[in-house]
Design an enzyme around this catalytic site. Structure first.
Site, PDB file in Angstrom:
ATOM      1  N   GLY A   1       0.778  -1.232   0.000  1.00  0.00           N
ATOM      2  CA  GLY A   1       0.000   0.000   0.000  1.00  0.00           C
ATOM      3  C   GLY A   1       0.809   1.282   0.000  1.00  0.00           C
ATOM      4  O   GLY A   1       1.698   1.448   0.803  1.00  0.00           O
ATOM      5  N   SER A   2       0.494   2.212  -0.887  1.00  0.00           N
ATOM      6  CA  SER A   2       1.213   3.471  -0.934  1.00  0.00           C
ATOM      7  C   SER A   2       0.645   4.360  -2.025  1.00  0.00           C
ATOM      8  O   SER A   2      -0.535   4.287  -2.324  1.00  0.00           O
ATOM      9  CB  SER A   2       2.703   3.236  -1.157  1.00  0.00           C
TER      10      SER A   2
END
Length: 218
Positions: A187-188
């Protein structure tokens, strides 16, 4: 056929071993059926989550020197003119794409061209949508040049869960639009910086598909 990214091979194998061990040990040492089944179901669910995170669907990119495709799957969360302080040191049009843990996390080259700049920066792990994530978080900055757009910068940014950014861009290398540029684990977001006046094909809140969806054009 489901494909998995090479960055996930080791984690997938380790997870598979742990899950099989948990299922067998629960069956052997726990006599309460509902506890045994709960552990086994949770173990399988964990394996499925890991597998879906490292999936690498094949994308057919229509190569076009006058377009820029989304480098990742996700949601457009920023569109604004900003001062880019690291490379350009002037105003650019920023487009940020946020990836949730359920998105495909492969980074793809948004356009064909030559890598002019590629640098890793250690940093914090603020949530990816934090205003200071672009400058304070662990990140990589890559600049690609071609004759149509000039220099376009993209930045892989780690988030609260992302603890490792993989970047394949090497300075001086020629790259092809839509091909594998790296991976961000768990996630990012990715920021892109275009020349002012670039025509965008996306709006705030749009969900984009990496490697195929055109987000800007000349």
């Amino acid at each position: 056929m489901i494909r998995f990214h090479k960055e996930g091979y080791k984690i997938i194998v380790i997870t598979f071993i742990i899950v099989i061990a948990a299922i067998l040990l629960a069956e052997k040492f726990i006599d309460i059926i509902w506890i045994t089944k709960s552990i086994q179901i949770l173990a399988l669910a964990f394996l499925i989550i890991v597998l879906q995170f490292f999936r690498n669907p094949k994308r057919l990119t229509e190569l076009n020197e006058t377009t820029i495709v989304a480098p990742v799957d996700g949601k457009v969360v920023v569109i604004e003119e900003v001062e880019e302080p690291e490379y350009f040191k002037d105003k650019r049009l920023q487009v940020s794409i946020f990836m949730s843990p359920i998105n495909v996390h492969v980074t793809r080259y948004a356009m064909s061209g030559k890598i002019k700049y590629s640098k890793y920066h250690p940093g914090k792990y603020l949530v990816a949508w934090h205003p200071k994530a672009s400058t304070d978080n662990e990140r990589t900055t890559i600049v690609i040049h071609n004759d149509n757009f000039g220099d376009v910068l993209y930045r892989q940014i780690a988030g609260a869960l992302a603890k490792r950014i993989v970047n394949y861009a090497i300075e001086g290398e020629d790259v092809v639009q839509g091909t594998d540029a790296g991976f961000i684990k768990f996630g990012s977001r990715v920021d892109l910086y275009f020349p002012l006046g670039t025509k965008l094909n996306v709006s705030l809140g749009d969900k984009v598909k990496g490697g195929t969806q055109v987000i800007a054009e000349k």
